[in-house]
Design a protein around this motif. Structure first.
Motif, mmCIF file in Angstrom:
data_model
loop_
_atom_site.group_PDB
_atom_site.id
_atom_site.type_symbol
_atom_site.label_atom_id
_atom_site.label_comp_id
_atom_site.label_asym_id
_atom_site.label_seq_id
_atom_site.Cartn_x
_atom_site.Cartn_y
_atom_site.Cartn_z
ATOM 1 N N PHE A 275 0.831 -1.202 0.000
ATOM 2 C CA PHE A 275 0.000 0.000 0.000
ATOM 3 C C PHE A 275 0.869 1.257 0.000
ATOM 4 N N GLU A 276 1.933 1.243 0.791
ATOM 5 C CA GLU A 276 2.849 2.388 0.794
ATOM 6 C C GLU A 276 3.459 2.585 -0.590
ATOM 7 N N GLY A 277 3.728 1.471 -1.279
ATOM 8 C CA GLY A 277 4.264 1.562 -2.635
ATOM 9 C C GLY A 277 3.282 2.207 -3.592
ATOM 10 N N GLN A 278 2.011 1.878 -3.446
ATOM 11 C CA GLN A 278 0.979 2.485 -4.295
ATOM 12 C C GLN A 278 0.798 3.964 -3.974
ATOM 13 N N LEU A 279 0.884 4.316 -2.693
ATOM 14 C CA LEU A 279 0.773 5.722 -2.316
ATOM 15 C C LEU A 279 1.942 6.535 -2.870
ATOM 16 N N ALA A 280 3.102 5.894 -3.009
ATOM 17 C CA ALA A 280 4.283 6.590 -3.519
ATOM 18 C C ALA A 280 4.096 7.054 -4.954
ATOM 19 N N THR A 281 3.214 6.389 -5.694
ATOM 20 C CA THR A 281 2.938 6.789 -7.082
ATOM 21 C C THR A 281 1.556 7.423 -7.212
ATOM 22 N N THR A 282 1.048 7.922 -6.075
ATOM 23 C CA THR A 282 -0.233 8.629 -6.035
ATOM 24 C C THR A 282 -0.004 9.985 -5.384
#
Length: 360
Positions: A275-282
């Protein structure tokens, strides 16, 4: 991004929406009421909403205005937008392109009241055995046709002096695209996270273009039925209050913020690390002032011009649309794009501004 429609399904949704609009005539005026349903589907940028409901933030703000607000999970993203368009939901989480091509193109007057984020790398063009977009020419490109992936491909080609006619698209469902990309016969695809992360692990794969190359164009919104909002402005106030209180918590770089993001990951069915990885590209608009500024920027008009031109060219406004101006949009400052007599998508910063001014 969670744009799940296949080509046939998408045309069916648009056809149904247009048929409903044609048969129903003018919309009945909305009445003041106290109970509302807002639809959401799983995507990193939308997980703050169910988290807020789970933790009591929704109830806090709903109670403040004497309302009952229920956030309803719909497992299929396009189905959530379809339910909103049909009047089964009062609002829904949706991407800018889909807000235009489904409810707005179907005649449902819709207001975008929360600009939540833009994709900043969550969507990508992937090639095997190549390191630049130029190598895509002549290839078969697997993607969910008529989705934001299709739009991203068009923008990648445009930015590199090519056109959609320079490639052949192969319609592939989001559920199949990651596994299909492992085949040696498939060497070009466009997808969104979490599939992109998986696909980038295939040997020889490079993300040659992503939404980070067109920042601010793939937007994620909360939209509400305009008539409902007009009759019930406290709904907009409560929703803005919910969003920005939740943003203030999840943006914290401490134990409280980490716990909030971990809870959102659990609601999304993934790990905190993923999830943190997805937030990094959001790119989340955690500050209401920044969101108001972005919505008032001329860049939004430029983006929506590109989006509507692409949508019209792909037939997403329906067979009766004679030009890209068929669907009208309004923006802050009195700016209108398209048919001023048929404005059905409104970018309304009113409630974000109240949050920015501390007046909720």
């Amino acid at each position: 991004m969670l744009h799940l429609a296949r080509r046939a399904a998408r045309f069916l949704l648009i056809a149904c929406a247009l048929a409903v609009a044609a048969c129903s005539g003018a919309e009945e005026p909305a009445e003041p009421r106290t109970s509302f349903n807002i639809g959401w589907s799983i995507y990193a940028g939308w997980m703050p909403w169910p988290y807020a409901q789970q933790t009591g933030i929704v109830k806090k703000w709903a109670d403040k205005y004497g309302l009952e607000i229920n956030f309803v999970q719909v497992n299929d993203y396009v189905e959530s937008v379809n339910q909103y368009t049909a009047g089964k939901l009062d609002g829904v989480t949706v991407a800018n392109m889909d807000a235009l091509t489904i409810p707005a193109a179907g005649g449902k007057d819709t207001s975008a009241i929360i600009l939540g984020d833009y994709s900043n790398g969550n969507d990508a063009v992937l090639l095997k055995g190549a390191s630049n977009v130029a190598a895509i020419k002549g290839r078969e490109v697997y993607l969910v046709e008529l989705s934001v992936s299709h739009y991203l491909l068009a923008r990648a080609l445009e930015e590199n002096g090519m056109k959609l006619t320079d490639v052949k698209t192969v319609n592939t469902s989001d559920a199949d695209i990651a596994s299909a990309f492992t085949s040696p016969q498939i060497d070009a695809a466009v997808a969104w996270n979490p599939q992109v992360t998986t696909m980038k692990g295939v040997p020889g794969t490079t993300a040659v273009f992503s939404s980070a190359d067109i920042p601010g164009e793939i937007l994620d919104l909360l939209v509400v039925d305009t008539a409902t909002l007009k009759a019930n402005p406290d709904l907009g106030k409560a929703l803005a209050g919910i969003w920005y209180e939740t943003m203030s918590i999840m943006a914290k770089q401490d134990d409280e913020g980490a716990a909030a993001r971990a809870a959102m990951a659990k609601l999304a069915g993934t790990t905190p690390e993923a999830f943190e990885g997805q937030l990094a590209t959001t790119f989340l608009y955690t500050d209401p002032k920044a969101a108001v500024t972005a919505m008032a920027s001329p860049d939004l008009v430029t983006t929506m011009t590109r989006v509507r031109d692409f949508s019209f060219a792909q037939g997403l406004f329906g067979q009766g649309a004679r030009s890209a101006d068929a669907v009208g949009m309004s923006f802050p400052g009195g700016k209108t794009l398209g048919d001023e007599n048929n404005v059905t998508l409104r970018f309304d910063p009113t409630f974000m501004q109240l949050a920015a001014d501390g007046k909720l």
